[in-house]
Design an enzyme around this catalytic site. Structure first.
Site, PDB file in Angstrom:
ATOM      1  CD  GLU A 286      -3.005  -1.274   2.169  1.00  0.00           C
ATOM      2  OE1 GLU A 286      -2.974  -0.468   3.116  1.00  0.00           O
ATOM      3  OE2 GLU A 286      -3.880  -2.165   2.070  1.00  0.00           O
ATOM      4  CD  GLU A 390      -3.653  -6.335   3.496  1.00  0.00           C
ATOM      5  OE1 GLU A 390      -2.439  -6.167   3.271  1.00  0.00           O
ATOM      6  OE2 GLU A 390      -4.344  -5.578   4.186  1.00  0.00           O
TER       7      GLU A 390
END
Ligand SMILES: *[C@@H]1O[C@H](CO)[C@@H](O)[C@H](O)[C@H]1NC(C)=O
Ligand SMILES: *[C@@H]1O[C@H](CO)[C@@H](O)[C@H](O)[C@H]1NC(C)=O
Ligand SMILES: *[C@@H]1O[C@H](CO)[C@@H](O)[C@H](O)[C@H]1NC(C)=O
Length: 548
Positions: A286, A390
């Site tokens: 991220e 994820e």
């Protein structure tokens, strides 16, 4: 004659042993008696429900059903039917008009089926899309901590129920490189000495040695098939970062670009030393979190142009010129709505970045952008894979509860997201923490979330949430190497669906009903055969069909 007797007895014994072997242990249910919740399944040292995949015989199919009403992989069997009416068998391969759909929909006259509760799908085994890599979950420190609190026998149950032949047969693991928020404290490898660009003091952590590696090794051991491992860094040592902090707005200092690439190589070396091969790395978890610093946990920011520079100048050459040259590099590793920002930004900076990367990794949270975006990216880069790396429930600010035991709603969100992703060229789907505590931790940044398995150490038991079964409806029946095929709608009504051709040549169809009412489903196989079944309200069915 004697020979024949012996062989008959042989067959009888074989049948008997098969019957015994395929007797599954049912879910030991616990009803939470909370309004709006489904059941959970309870496992301990002595008991855990199992699921065996039945091989459908020629012309037959096997159905597995899970539902809000409490079914968990309930099996049923059927035979493919033949179309008797010649007119009905006429081949219509083109798209149909709504009027034609209306005319065709009343396929079951004289029953309760109407066009409003009937869905008809036609399966085209020759129209093929992406090849599936698989499904799995993540070995975080938190997963390891919870798992290690169980007795050895219960630990084995937990591993087997995910990876074993009578479990979900997961074939993917994601593992953080050093710490993530799902650790008891933030840490990295080679924190000292400061500015150690040569990484002279790189060493794995206690968490690797006592939590993650043991859990990974037990999982690899339990699995019948290859388990591929993906590794991601959350934050490097803080001396590499512009803000010299584990979290917040910070990128890699220009002089440490090469050190950060070497950091990944050193990790691959250390894991290889203990015989754990890493199949892929992502280019940092991220990267938006170090640009728009809202997330309160370990992060590193990349602007798309910086990411492209680092891949082309440092990470790409470092990995490709190393003994780990076959390690896949997956870029982005962030939310769907950021895909265009990163992909187009990287293309602008240096298209050579795409010579080094093998694919794009995507996360689950706040899927505001339409799933069609994934297909757009695939069309832009047809040789790259898209992989979902994820996902978890309870992570968003508006989620009233972090952990919501027994919530079918959360299984439904998983199923919808997996179907959207896979219907838009994603090749696999990896869940977040394999198990958590009943409060959704530990997490040093208090970023508690939900998980398919919750651990209760004082009772030496764990419970399996509906999300566990949501994952299993895919991981168990869509083996690596399956190819998505076209399932085209031939009715006014629609449900969520997907279809695959497995390496063994069977068709696997997954159907999801989000409605409050049952739906009548008809699956057309070729032009002369079909299957008809009822998809109950709030349920998922996986159907494996032997069409030969
Ligand atoms: C190397 O790292 C360890 C922690 O892993 C630390 O205790 C030690 O002081 C470091 N050595 C140097 C020379 O900084
Ligand atoms: C990759 O590395 C292996 C082991 O060092 C080597 O044998 C092989 O030739 C390399 N492949 C490429 C394409 O560089
Ligand atoms: C139609 O009726 C059958 C038999 O009564 C029942 O099992 C099925 O659930 C019904 N289907 C729908 C869509 O209501």
């Amino acid at each position: 004659m004697a020979v024949r007797m012996v062989s008959l007895i042989g067959i009888a014994l074989l049948t008997l042993s098969l019957t015994i072997a395929e007797e599954d242990l049912p879910c030991r249910t616990r009803d939470l008696e909370i309004e709006g919740r489904s059941i959970v399944c309870v496992c301990d040292a002595n008991y855990c429900d199992t699921i065996t995949r039945e091989e459908p015989s020629s012309g037959n199919y096997v159905v597995y059903t899970s539902s809000d009403s409490g079914k968990r992989f309930e099996k049923s069997f059927g035979e493919i039917q033949n179309v008797v009416n010649y007119a009905e068998s006429l081949d219509i391969d083109r798209e149909q008009t709504p009027k034609e759909m209306l005319e065709e929909s009343d396929f079951d006259e004289g029953t309760n089926s109407t066009i409003w509760n009937s869905v008809r799908l036609r399966l085209f085994t020759n129209t093929r899309y992406q090849t599936i890599e698989g499904f799995g979950g993540s070995v975080t420190d938190a997963a390891g901590i919870n798992w290690r609190k169980l007795s050895d026998a219960t630990q084995t149950q937990l591993i087997n129920t995910y990876f074993g032949p009578k479990g979900l047969e997961y074939n993917f693991i994601r593992v953080p490189i050093a710490g993530a928020d799902f650790s008891t404290h933030p840490y990295t490898y080679n924190e000292m000495p400061w500015n150690d660009g040569a990484l002279s003091n790189f060493s794995l952590s206690e968490e690797d040695l006592f939590l993650k590696l043991p859990m990974i090794k037990r999982s690899l051991h339990a699995a019948k098939h290859e388990v591929k491992i993906i590794a991601s860094t959350w934050s490097p040592p803080i001396w590499m970062k512009t803000n010299e902090r584990i979290t917040g707005f910070g990128q890699v200092k220009r002089e440490f670009y090469q050190a950060y690439a070497d950091y990944h190589l050193r990790f691959l070396e250390e894991y290889a030393k203990v015989n754990v091969k890493i199949w892929a790395i992502t280019t940092t978890n991220e990267p938006i979190n170090g640009i728009v610093p809202i997330a309160p946990f370990n992060s590193l920011g990349w602007m798309p142009s910086q990411l492209a520079r680092w891949i082309v100048d440092n990470l790409g050459p470092t990995i490709r010129n190393s003994p780990f040259n076959d390690t896949l590099i997956l870029a982005v590793d962030d939310q769907r709505y950021l895909l265009h920002f990163y992909v187009i930004g990287m293309e602008r900076e240096d298209p050579k970045a795409f010579d080094y990367i093998d694919g794009i990794a995507i996360h689950y949270y706040g899927n505001f952008a339409p799933a069609q975006l994934l297909t757009d990216i695939q069309n832009r880069h047809p040789k790259k894979i898209l992989l979902s790396t994820e996902a978890c429930e309870g992570a968003m600010p508006w989620d009233a509860m972090r952990v919501e035991i027994g919530a079918w709603r959360r299984a439904r969100n998983y199923i919808t997201s997996i179907l959207q992703d896979l219907n838009n060229f994603v090749v696999g789907w990896i869940d977040w923490n394999l198990c958590l505590s009943e409060t959704g931790g530990p997490n040093w940044a208090n970023n508690f979330v939900d998980a398919p398995i919750l651990v209760f150490p004082e009772k030496d038991e764990f419970i399996k949430n509906p999300m566990f079964y949501a994952m299993g409806h895919f991981s168990k029946f869509v083996p690596r190497g399956s190819i998505r095929i076209l399932a085209s709608r031939r009715s006014i009504m629609t449900i969520e669906n997907i279809a695959f051709l497995t390496p063994a040549g069977n068709i696997v169809v997954i159907l999801h009903n989000r409605n409050n009412r049952d739906m009548n489903i008809r699956l057309d196989i070729g032009t002369t055969r079909f299957i008809q079944l009822v998809l109950e309200a709030h349920s998922i069915k996986t159907i494996e069909i032997n069409q030969n």
